[in-house]
Write a protein that holds these residues in place. Structure first.
Motif, PDB file in Angstrom:
ATOM      1  N   ASP A  27       0.828  -1.209   0.000  1.00  0.00           N
ATOM      2  CA  ASP A  27       0.000   0.000   0.000  1.00  0.00           C
ATOM      3  C   ASP A  27       0.863   1.259   0.000  1.00  0.00           C
ATOM      4  O   ASP A  27       0.590   2.218  -0.734  1.00  0.00           O
ATOM      5  CB  ASP A  27      -0.912   0.015   1.229  1.00  0.00           C
ATOM      6  N   LEU A  28       1.908   1.247   0.827  1.00  0.00           N
ATOM      7  CA  LEU A  28       2.792   2.408   0.896  1.00  0.00           C
ATOM      8  C   LEU A  28       3.529   2.633  -0.416  1.00  0.00           C
ATOM      9  O   LEU A  28       3.689   3.768  -0.879  1.00  0.00           O
ATOM     10  CB  LEU A  28       3.795   2.232   2.038  1.00  0.00           C
ATOM     11  N   GLN A  29       3.977   1.533  -1.043  1.00  0.00           N
ATOM     12  CA  GLN A  29       4.668   1.658  -2.327  1.00  0.00           C
ATOM     13  C   GLN A  29       3.729   2.171  -3.410  1.00  0.00           C
ATOM     14  O   GLN A  29       4.133   2.962  -4.271  1.00  0.00           O
ATOM     15  CB  GLN A  29       5.261   0.299  -2.724  1.00  0.00           C
ATOM     16  N   ALA A  30       2.462   1.731  -3.371  1.00  0.00           N
ATOM     17  CA  ALA A  30       1.481   2.204  -4.360  1.00  0.00           C
ATOM     18  C   ALA A  30       1.245   3.709  -4.189  1.00  0.00           C
ATOM     19  O   ALA A  30       1.161   4.454  -5.175  1.00  0.00           O
ATOM     20  CB  ALA A  30       0.170   1.440  -4.208  1.00  0.00           C
ATOM     21  N   LYS A  31       1.137   4.167  -2.941  1.00  0.00           N
ATOM     22  CA  LYS A  31       0.931   5.593  -2.691  1.00  0.00           C
ATOM     23  C   LYS A  31       2.151   6.409  -3.134  1.00  0.00           C
ATOM     24  O   LYS A  31       2.016   7.489  -3.720  1.00  0.00           O
ATOM     25  CB  LYS A  31       0.660   5.847  -1.216  1.00  0.00           C
ATOM     26  N   MET A  32       3.351   5.865  -2.852  1.00  0.00           N
ATOM     27  CA  MET A  32       4.571   6.587  -3.205  1.00  0.00           C
ATOM     28  C   MET A  32       4.739   6.677  -4.725  1.00  0.00           C
ATOM     29  O   MET A  32       5.133   7.716  -5.253  1.00  0.00           O
ATOM     30  CB  MET A  32       5.785   5.896  -2.586  1.00  0.00           C
ATOM     31  N   SER A  33       4.431   5.589  -5.426  1.00  0.00           N
ATOM     32  CA  SER A  33       4.600   5.600  -6.881  1.00  0.00           C
ATOM     33  C   SER A  33       3.545   6.442  -7.585  1.00  0.00           C
ATOM     34  O   SER A  33       3.819   7.077  -8.600  1.00  0.00           O
ATOM     35  CB  SER A  33       4.558   4.165  -7.420  1.00  0.00           C
ATOM     36  N   SER A  34       2.313   6.474  -7.037  1.00  0.00           N
ATOM     37  CA  SER A  34       1.238   7.251  -7.662  1.00  0.00           C
ATOM     38  C   SER A  34       1.214   8.698  -7.197  1.00  0.00           C
ATOM     39  O   SER A  34       0.692   9.580  -7.880  1.00  0.00           O
ATOM     40  CB  SER A  34      -0.118   6.610  -7.366  1.00  0.00           C
ATOM     41  N   GLY A  35       1.780   8.943  -6.008  1.00  0.00           N
ATOM     42  CA  GLY A  35       1.742  10.291  -5.450  1.00  0.00           C
ATOM     43  C   GLY A  35       0.390  10.650  -4.861  1.00  0.00           C
ATOM     44  O   GLY A  35       0.158  11.806  -4.514  1.00  0.00           O
ATOM     45  N   LYS A  36      -0.504   9.657  -4.748  1.00  0.00           N
ATOM     46  CA  LYS A  36      -1.860   9.918  -4.264  1.00  0.00           C
ATOM     47  C   LYS A  36      -2.149   9.115  -3.002  1.00  0.00           C
ATOM     48  O   LYS A  36      -1.788   7.947  -2.892  1.00  0.00           O
ATOM     49  CB  LYS A  36      -2.897   9.546  -5.341  1.00  0.00           C
ATOM     50  N   ASN A  37      -2.834   9.757  -2.060  1.00  0.00           N
ATOM     51  CA  ASN A  37      -3.246   9.071  -0.840  1.00  0.00           C
ATOM     52  C   ASN A  37      -4.377   8.089  -1.096  1.00  0.00           C
ATOM     53  O   ASN A  37      -4.509   7.074  -0.414  1.00  0.00           O
ATOM     54  CB  ASN A  37      -3.717  10.091   0.206  1.00  0.00           C
ATOM     55  N   ILE A  38      -5.235   8.448  -2.078  1.00  0.00           N
ATOM     56  CA  ILE A  38      -6.415   7.638  -2.358  1.00  0.00           C
ATOM     57  C   ILE A  38      -6.331   7.129  -3.796  1.00  0.00           C
ATOM     58  O   ILE A  38      -6.470   7.898  -4.753  1.00  0.00           O
ATOM     59  CB  ILE A  38      -7.707   8.459  -2.169  1.00  0.00           C
ATOM     60  N   ASN A  39      -6.079   5.841  -3.939  1.00  0.00           N
ATOM     61  CA  ASN A  39      -6.019   5.237  -5.268  1.00  0.00           C
ATOM     62  C   ASN A  39      -7.321   4.527  -5.626  1.00  0.00           C
ATOM     63  O   ASN A  39      -7.674   4.416  -6.796  1.00  0.00           O
ATOM     64  CB  ASN A  39      -4.846   4.257  -5.352  1.00  0.00           C
ATOM     65  N   VAL A  40      -8.014   4.038  -4.613  1.00  0.00           N
ATOM     66  CA  VAL A  40      -9.339   3.439  -4.791  1.00  0.00           C
ATOM     67  C   VAL A  40     -10.222   3.981  -3.672  1.00  0.00           C
ATOM     68  O   VAL A  40      -9.723   4.347  -2.593  1.00  0.00           O
ATOM     69  CB  VAL A  40      -9.281   1.894  -4.736  1.00  0.00           C
ATOM     70  N   PRO A  41     -11.532   4.073  -3.890  1.00  0.00           N
ATOM     71  CA  PRO A  41     -12.416   4.648  -2.862  1.00  0.00           C
ATOM     72  C   PRO A  41     -12.300   3.992  -1.500  1.00  0.00           C
ATOM     73  O   PRO A  41     -12.465   4.655  -0.469  1.00  0.00           O
ATOM     74  CB  PRO A  41     -13.810   4.451  -3.458  1.00  0.00           C
ATOM     75  N   SER A  42     -11.988   2.690  -1.470  1.00  0.00           N
ATOM     76  CA  SER A  42     -11.909   1.988  -0.187  1.00  0.00           C
ATOM     77  C   SER A  42     -10.727   2.462   0.663  1.00  0.00           C
ATOM     78  O   SER A  42     -10.697   2.207   1.862  1.00  0.00           O
ATOM     79  CB  SER A  42     -11.800   0.476  -0.426  1.00  0.00           C
ATOM     80  N   ASP A  43      -9.757   3.148   0.051  1.00  0.00           N
ATOM     81  CA  ASP A  43      -8.629   3.675   0.835  1.00  0.00           C
ATOM     82  C   ASP A  43      -9.106   4.690   1.864  1.00  0.00           C
ATOM     83  O   ASP A  43      -8.568   4.772   2.968  1.00  0.00           O
ATOM     84  CB  ASP A  43      -7.602   4.346  -0.097  1.00  0.00           C
ATOM     85  N   ASP A  44     -10.111   5.494   1.472  1.00  0.00           N
ATOM     86  CA  ASP A  44     -10.658   6.517   2.380  1.00  0.00           C
ATOM     87  C   ASP A  44     -12.016   6.948   1.817  1.00  0.00           C
ATOM     88  O   ASP A  44     -12.092   7.893   1.028  1.00  0.00           O
ATOM     89  CB  ASP A  44      -9.707   7.711   2.464  1.00  0.00           C
ATOM     90  N   PRO A  45     -13.093   6.258   2.197  1.00  0.00           N
ATOM     91  CA  PRO A  45     -14.415   6.570   1.630  1.00  0.00           C
ATOM     92  C   PRO A  45     -14.830   8.025   1.803  1.00  0.00           C
ATOM     93  O   PRO A  45     -15.340   8.642   0.868  1.00  0.00           O
ATOM     94  CB  PRO A  45     -15.352   5.628   2.401  1.00  0.00           C
ATOM     95  N   ALA A  46     -14.593   8.592   2.968  1.00  0.00           N
ATOM     96  CA  ALA A  46     -14.972   9.996   3.199  1.00  0.00           C
ATOM     97  C   ALA A  46     -14.136  10.920   2.322  1.00  0.00           C
ATOM     98  O   ALA A  46     -14.648  11.875   1.719  1.00  0.00           O
ATOM     99  CB  ALA A  46     -14.793  10.354   4.670  1.00  0.00           C
ATOM    100  N   GLY A  47     -12.825  10.646   2.272  1.00  0.00           N
ATOM    101  CA  GLY A  47     -11.950  11.455   1.421  1.00  0.00           C
ATOM    102  C   GLY A  47     -12.307  11.330  -0.046  1.00  0.00           C
ATOM    103  O   GLY A  47     -12.261  12.307  -0.791  1.00  0.00           O
ATOM    104  N   ALA A  48     -12.675  10.109  -0.475  1.00  0.00           N
ATOM    105  CA  ALA A  48     -13.058   9.902  -1.869  1.00  0.00           C
ATOM    106  C   ALA A  48     -14.313  10.689  -2.215  1.00  0.00           C
ATOM    107  O   ALA A  48     -14.433  11.251  -3.307  1.00  0.00           O
ATOM    108  CB  ALA A  48     -13.282   8.412  -2.125  1.00  0.00           C
ATOM    109  N   SER A  49     -15.251  10.757  -1.255  1.00  0.00           N
ATOM    110  CA  SER A  49     -16.470  11.541  -1.466  1.00  0.00           C
ATOM    111  C   SER A  49     -16.141  13.027  -1.623  1.00  0.00           C
ATOM    112  O   SER A  49     -16.681  13.715  -2.503  1.00  0.00           O
ATOM    113  CB  SER A  49     -17.425  11.328  -0.296  1.00  0.00           C
ATOM    114  N   ASP A  50     -15.240  13.521  -0.769  1.00  0.00           N
ATOM    115  CA  ASP A  50     -14.830  14.924  -0.873  1.00  0.00           C
ATOM    116  C   ASP A  50     -14.116  15.193  -2.189  1.00  0.00           C
ATOM    117  O   ASP A  50     -14.287  16.256  -2.797  1.00  0.00           O
ATOM    118  CB  ASP A  50     -13.909  15.288   0.302  1.00  0.00           C
ATOM    119  N   MET A  51     -13.306  14.224  -2.624  1.00  0.00           N
ATOM    120  CA  MET A  51     -12.600  14.381  -3.908  1.00  0.00           C
ATOM    121  C   MET A  51     -13.578  14.506  -5.068  1.00  0.00           C
ATOM    122  O   MET A  51     -13.415  15.366  -5.949  1.00  0.00           O
ATOM    123  CB  MET A  51     -11.665  13.186  -4.145  1.00  0.00           C
ATOM    124  N   LEU A  52     -14.600  13.655  -5.068  1.00  0.00           N
ATOM    125  CA  LEU A  52     -15.597  13.707  -6.145  1.00  0.00           C
ATOM    126  C   LEU A  52     -16.317  15.054  -6.148  1.00  0.00           C
ATOM    127  O   LEU A  52     -16.571  15.646  -7.205  1.00  0.00           O
ATOM    128  CB  LEU A  52     -16.595  12.568  -5.984  1.00  0.00           C
TER     129      LEU A  52
END
Length: 293
Positions: A27-52
């Motif tokens: 998970d940490l490597q995926a975040k570091m390579s993408s530069g994003k905290n949220i790659n799929v909605p399940s990473d942070d449902p509330a944050g994903a809602s705010d992003m949308l």
């Protein structure tokens, strides 16, 4: 009561912990390579809602900015045409005053009339000014020109071109050609045609000054209105720029990773994983193959 602990229980627990460590590292490597905290909605449902929500606001702001830029282009074109028309009207008035001199001969009056004809043609051209292929004085009409060669107004009465520059703000970006130039026999074009005819016939051309001044005032009123509307559009552009920057900052705060923090956390996780591997090597029961070696 003492619970029974077998080697198989220890193996399962140890392997489960190792798998959790690997999953966390992935998970940490995926975040570091993408530069994003949220790659799929399940990473942070509330944050994903705010992003949308914020991305929806960004799309709306981008469209409003595009509308404001287009509206500013329309109003700039209208203002330029009206400014040129006012210049032509001032010159025409000067010629009328000059033509009122009773000592002018026929040749001089003909020269003045010819210049007035040129100004009338220039005014008609300015009245048919277009922006991106659309007449800026014809409202929503698709006739191509606001006035014909016979001074007939081809615009749609009561219509106007508007651009929405904010959620609840629309601004008219064209001008009513009939209000600016008049139409038909009462138009400024017909007036100047009458002026040139009076000059050629030797009549009292100054009798047309009142009508010219009235038309000049109408143009000034329209210029003032256009200027006020352009200020609204430019104010909207400034507000939109600030809003876009604010929305971008909010979105970045939600989805962008703290790269330094992620790297440090990943290194800590790797150390923990290596330690878990060392502990597992001592705890797990040797296999038959290891005995055979």
């Amino acid at each position: 009561m003492i619970n029974r602990v077998t080697h198989q229980t220890v193996q399962r627990s140890t392997l489960g912990n190792l798998q959790q460590n690997l999953s966390k590292m992935a998970d940490l490597q995926a975040k570091m390579s993408s530069g994003k905290n949220i790659n799929v909605p399940s990473d942070d449902p509330a944050g994903a809602s705010d992003m949308l929500r914020l991305r929806g606001e960004q799309r709306a702001q981008t469209q409003f900015a595009r509308n404001a830029d287009d509206g500013n282009g329309w109003l700039t074109t209208v203002d330029s045409a009206l400014t040129s028309s006012l210049t032509s009207m001032r010159r025409a008035r000067d010629l009328v005053v000059q033509g009122g001199n009773g000592g002018l001969g026929a040749t001089s009056r003909e020269a003045l009339a010819a210049e007035v004809d040129g100004l009338r043609a220039a005014l008609l051209e300015q009245a048919n000014t277009s922006y991106l292929g659309r007449s800026v004085f014809a409202g929503t009409s698709d006739a191509g020109v606001a006035f014909t060669d016979t001074y007939v107004f081809t615009g749609t009465p009561g219509s106007g071109v508007e651009r929405r520059v904010a959620e609840n703000t629309s601004v008219r970006v064209d001008a009513d050609g009939a209000a600016v130039y008049g139409e038909g026999a009462s138009s400024v074009f017909a007036l100047l045609e009458t002026v040139s005819a009076t000059l050629r016939s030797g009549g009292d051309v100054t009798s047309h000054l009142a009508a010219m001044d009235s038309r000049f005032e109408s143009m000034l009123t329209q210029v003032s209105g256009v200027g006020a509307r352009q200020n609204r559009v430019q104010d909207a552009q400034s507000t939109l720029l600030e809003t876009q920057q604010s929305t971008k900052a909010q979105l970045s705060a939600i989805e962008d990773v703290d790269l330094a923090g992620i790297i440090l956390e990943l290194q800590m996780q790797e150390v923990a994983y290596q330690g878990a591997l060392g502990a597992a090597g001592k705890v797990l029961q040797p296999t038959l193959m290891e005995f055979l070696r």
